[in-house]
Design an enzyme around this catalytic site. Structure first.
Site, PDB file in Angstrom:
ATOM      1  N   SER A 155      -3.995   6.283  14.530  1.00  0.00           N
ATOM      2  CA  SER A 155      -3.431   6.221  15.888  1.00  0.00           C
ATOM      3  C   SER A 155      -4.529   6.371  16.940  1.00  0.00           C
ATOM      4  O   SER A 155      -5.635   6.798  16.634  1.00  0.00           O
ATOM      5  CB  SER A 155      -2.405   7.348  16.057  1.00  0.00           C
ATOM      6  OG  SER A 155      -3.080   8.593  15.993  1.00  0.00           O
ATOM      7  N   ASN A 156      -4.179   6.028  18.173  1.00  0.00           N
ATOM      8  CA  ASN A 156      -5.147   6.200  19.275  1.00  0.00           C
ATOM      9  C   ASN A 156      -5.692   7.630  19.307  1.00  0.00           C
ATOM     10  O   ASN A 156      -6.868   7.852  19.582  1.00  0.00           O
ATOM     11  CB  ASN A 156      -4.463   5.913  20.614  1.00  0.00           C
ATOM     12  CG  ASN A 156      -4.303   4.418  20.869  1.00  0.00           C
ATOM     13  OD1 ASN A 156      -4.632   3.603  20.005  1.00  0.00           O
ATOM     14  ND2 ASN A 156      -3.824   4.068  22.043  1.00  0.00           N
TER      15      ASN A 156
ATOM     16  N   SER B 113       0.760   6.311   3.122  1.00  0.00           N
ATOM     17  CA  SER B 113       1.461   7.224   4.038  1.00  0.00           C
ATOM     18  C   SER B 113       2.719   7.801   3.409  1.00  0.00           C
ATOM     19  O   SER B 113       3.369   7.160   2.592  1.00  0.00           O
ATOM     20  CB  SER B 113       1.871   6.485   5.319  1.00  0.00           C
ATOM     21  OG  SER B 113       0.742   6.086   6.036  1.00  0.00           O
TER      22      SER B 113
ATOM     23  N   GLU C  52     -11.611  -4.637   5.550  1.00  0.00           N
ATOM     24  CA  GLU C  52     -11.459  -5.693   6.552  1.00  0.00           C
ATOM     25  C   GLU C  52     -11.944  -5.228   7.921  1.00  0.00           C
ATOM     26  O   GLU C  52     -11.609  -5.800   8.936  1.00  0.00           O
ATOM     27  CB  GLU C  52     -10.001  -6.145   6.628  1.00  0.00           C
ATOM     28  CG  GLU C  52      -8.972  -5.050   6.428  1.00  0.00           C
ATOM     29  CD  GLU C  52      -8.474  -4.401   7.709  1.00  0.00           C
ATOM     30  OE1 GLU C  52      -8.652  -5.006   8.767  1.00  0.00           O
ATOM     31  OE2 GLU C  52      -7.926  -3.297   7.629  1.00  0.00           O
TER      32      GLU C  52
ATOM     33  N   GLN D  96       0.842  -1.188   0.000  1.00  0.00           N
ATOM     34  CA  GLN D  96       0.000   0.000   0.000  1.00  0.00           C
ATOM     35  C   GLN D  96       0.881   1.244   0.000  1.00  0.00           C
ATOM     36  O   GLN D  96       1.764   1.367   0.848  1.00  0.00           O
ATOM     37  CB  GLN D  96      -0.855  -0.040   1.258  1.00  0.00           C
ATOM     38  CG  GLN D  96      -2.051   0.868   1.215  1.00  0.00           C
ATOM     39  CD  GLN D  96      -2.834   0.767   2.522  1.00  0.00           C
ATOM     40  OE1 GLN D  96      -2.399   1.260   3.547  1.00  0.00           O
ATOM     41  NE2 GLN D  96      -3.978   0.113   2.469  1.00  0.00           N
ATOM     42  N   GLY D  97       0.664   2.134  -0.952  1.00  0.00           N
ATOM     43  CA  GLY D  97       1.423   3.378  -0.980  1.00  0.00           C
ATOM     44  C   GLY D  97       0.532   4.545  -0.597  1.00  0.00           C
ATOM     45  O   GLY D  97       0.067   5.284  -1.455  1.00  0.00           O
TER      46      GLY D  97
END
Lengths: 348, 399
Positions: free
Chosen positions: B370-371, B127, B242, B124-125
């Site tokens: 992220s959290n 980030s 997913e 996957q590109g």
């Protein structure tokens, strides 16, 4: 079967009606409704019948129904002795008492048999006398009897509160939302009490009662945390400092998100436990998680309310005090972690 | 639970007990990466052949046409069998395939899906060094020249990119307007001229991620998914493919992992240490709750009652609980846990190598939103709290 409730659609509908009826009453009384403003409807609107199986003319919704009611009562910080009353009714239903149906009629008709919401220390001596103290007995002053069991769970009894050898006094808790009593028994003859069960039958029923008490306290905590989080978010949306609502500050939003996750996790765990194949084995975990999470939400909520949270006129502290007490009810705050870990290690 | 799903469960369980590679963690400890790839390929081949790799593909494809409830059963059983995770093929099987099913053209499906079943590896590109949580701000350029796009820029944190045959690329075709509007979704051949890959050495010793550099790389306009400028919406489909299933598997694995904590307690003779017992007793209900959250979340997807933020709660609570879990393992293992026990390729989150597990647990609190991002979503979309004001300007010369 419905995915939402895990119960049949017919009882699902009954459950919705029951929940709505509790909501309506709580909305009517507002937070901290007067004890008998909730206790009377719980008799008149049939909430107490929820715990009674269908073959004994009850609604037979069992744990699921009780859970729904406790959750709503928790949201409103109800002081009504619904929890001990349902424990006593369930104990009766499980017993083989010969005049069970007349007892049930009295209890679902509004006569209160209360129960201890924490573990006491009742013992039976060699001359068949009962000694000890029942603790955290809710609303004993308006009750006729108290449900009690000995420490070894071999005697399960209904004990009249107006007899010699028995004294009760109020124990004022920091939590102002419920009233608790100590009931002292001093050489009370076993023969004069109503015995619901003894020996292994009593042990089985007590195990069941302890689990039900845990589930009820868990539901109360989930309800309390839900209402308190909503109140806290509301406060942050309304209160303006630095020319913006506090709700815009990410530092505060993230704490609310964590509270939401804690509350959702407690509710999911409770739901899962109630619908599992062996609910009793998951009761301690559900109670511990829900009550410690509620306490954390309450601790954070007071901080997020700022100064007004310290004012007696604001309801924030009522939630905090109820949350802190809930942690210690049942088997006792520090007991749960040990019980859960030991049960797990025994199984591995 | 229906009779059919229970039959599937029994079949899957029996198959896994015959086919799960034995002692794969030992084999993967300090393993050469080539050996890791071999084991993954082998495991992938077996799963594809048995139909367990593609239950989410539509009917008509091998193994496809399974309901979400059935897919859940398979994930639960894989967790129960403690089988290796298909790290090398996850992007191909889920992100690439689901993007093609939902947004691709027939020609693209015919061209790429058979290759995925044969073991082509995708990465996957998305980030970039300066576009992590703020993905929409990405800067890799795709310039249209005739019937081609010319790609220049850099991607990072691309899982297993050093082995990938193809890449799902999100690139900027337009700088004007809101950042999301100028993105385009492309399928890129990793063997193209101008692509170079540099693995990122991780704190665990593993190198599961890589940087990808693009220097005038050509991509045919036939390999564009969706319209030019519609890349953001296509990427959302990729990321949603997913949702829920991975967390069912991970939370179940965490529950099975509790027995490893018990083992460490025995090894360290701490089973009657009441301080440790209490920490374990506090952890167990959280693990149960994480499982219940993931389970109920998937039920919501099945019954189509999912609400915005539901997925964020599951992921946030899992990441927090996992951290507590591995921190406890790390604490119980004491000094012993500090001696280097080797790194493990493709390790799951609970291996009993607790210091490694502790480091690996950051995967779930940082990657995939992220959290902090999850907390924003929960606060804004579930609790209705306002967004931060967007009038901040960087000082002159900063970017």
């Amino acid at each position: 079967m419905s995915h939402q409730t895990g119960v049949s659609d017919e009882s699902g509908e009954l459950l919705t009606q029951l929940r709505d009826s509790v909501r309506q009453v709580i909305e009517g009384t507002g937070l901290l409704g007067a004890e008998d403003h909730i206790w009377k409807p719980s008799v008149e609107l049939g909430w107490l019948l929820n715990a009674v199986p269908e073959e004994l003319d009850g609604l037979g919704l069992g744990n699921t129904g009780t859970h729904a009611i406790h959750l709503e009562l928790g949201k409103g910080l109800s002081g009504a002795p619904y929890l001990p009353a349902t424990l006593a009714i369930d104990a009766l239903c499980q017993s083989t008492l010969s005049d069970k149906s007349s007892w049930l009629e009295r209890l679902t008709g509004g006569e209160l048999v209360t129960a201890p919401l924490a573990d006491g220390d009742l013992t039976l001596d060699d001359s068949q006398n009962l000694d000890g103290t029942l603790t955290a007995v809710q609303s004993a002053d308006i009750a006729s009897h108290v449900l009690a069991w000995t420490n070894n769970a071999e005697q399960l009894l209904i004990i009249a509160l107006d007899q010699s050898g028995l004294e009760w006094q109020e124990r004022k808790t920091w939590d102002e939302t419920r009233r608790f009593y100590d009931v002292n028994l001093n050489a009370l003859p076993l023969a004069k009490q109503t015995r619901l069960a003894q020996g292994s039958q009593a042990k089985d029923i007590v195990t069941r009662l302890l689990a039900q008490r845990d589930f009820a306290l868990a539901a109360d905590a989930v309800g309390g945390a839900t209402a308190l989080l909503a109140m806290t978010v509301d406060h942050l949306q309304t209160r303006v400092q630095f020319r913006r609502p506090l709700a815009m500050f990410q530092a505060l939003k993230h704490r609310c998100a964590d509270m939401k996750a804690l509350t959702a996790a407690s509710e999911a765990m409770l739901f899962d436990a109630l619908h599992s194949a062996a609910p009793e084995q998951k009761a301690t975990a559900a109670k511990h998680l829900a009550c410690t999470s509620f306490a954390k939400v309450a601790e954070e909520s007071l901080q997020l309310h700022g100064g007004i949270g310290m004012a007696a006129e604001h309801p924030c502290h009522l939630f905090l005090k109820r949350a802190l007490l809930n942690v210690h009810l049942g088997r006792g705050g520090d007991m749960y972690e040990q019980l859960i870990a030991e049960a797990f290690l025994t199984g591995t | 639970m229906t009779a059919e799903t229970e039959t599937l469960r029994a079949e899957t369980r029996a198959w896994l007990s015959r086919n799960t590679p034995a002692e794969w963690r030992q084999a993967m400890t300090n393993a050469e990466q080539e050996r890791f790839v071999e084991v993954q390929k082998d495991w992938f081949g077996k799963l594809v052949e048995a139909g367990y790799a593609t239950p989410h593909w539509p009917e008509g494809w091998p193994g496809g046409g399974r309901s979400l409830a059935e897919q859940k059963v398979i994930f639960e059983e894989v967790a129960r069998a403690d089988a290796p995770r298909l790290i090398l093929y996850f992007v191909a099987l889920y992100h690439a395939a689901c993007t093609l099913f939902e947004c691709g053209s027939d020609a693209q499906r015919d061209k790429y899906l058979p290759g995925i079943l044969k073991g082509e590896i995708w990465c996957q590109g998305f980030s970039e060094p300066n576009a992590g949580s703020d993905l929409a701000s990405l800067k890799t350029r795709a310039e249209r020249k005739g019937d081609k796009y010319i790609i220049n820029g850099q991607k990072t944190w691309s899982t297993m990119a050093q082995y990938a045959d193809r890449c799902l690329l999100l690139a900027r075709t337009d700088k004007s307007g809101v950042p999301q509007a100028g993105l385009t979704y492309l399928l890129l051949d990793m063997k193209s001229k101008g692509v170079s890959v540099r693995p990122i050495s991780q704190i665990t010793g593993d190198d599961e991620f890589a940087e990808i550099f693009f220097d005038d790389v050509e991509v045919s306009i036939d390999d564009r998914v969706g319209e030019e400028g519609a890349g953001w919406a296509v990427a959302q489909a990729t990321l949603a493919s997913e949702r829920g299933l991975t967390l069912v598997e991970l939370t179940q694995r965490m529950r099975y992992g509790l027995s490893m904590l018990a083992q460490t307690m025995k090894d360290q003779q701490r089973t009657s240490d009441s301080a440790i017992l209490r920490d374990l007793g506090a952890l167990i209900p959280k693990v149960d709750a994480a499982c219940a959250l993931a389970d109920q979340y998937l039920q919501k997807r099945i019954s189509d009652t999912e609400q915005a933020g539901d997925a964020s709660i599951v992921k946030l609570y899992y990441a927090q609980t996992l951290r507590e879990f591995v921190a406890l393992g790390q604490r119980i293992s004491g000094l012993e846990g500090q001696y280097h026990a080797g790194f493990m390729r493709g390790a799951t989150q609970e291996t009993g190598n607790w210091t490694l597990d502790f480091m690996n647990s950051y995967n779930w609190s940082i990657a995939g939103g992220s959290n902090e991002i999850q907390r924003n979503i929960i606060a804004e979309r579930m609790l209705g709290m306002p967004r931060e004001p967007k009038n901040w300007q960087l000082a002159e010369g900063q970017s």
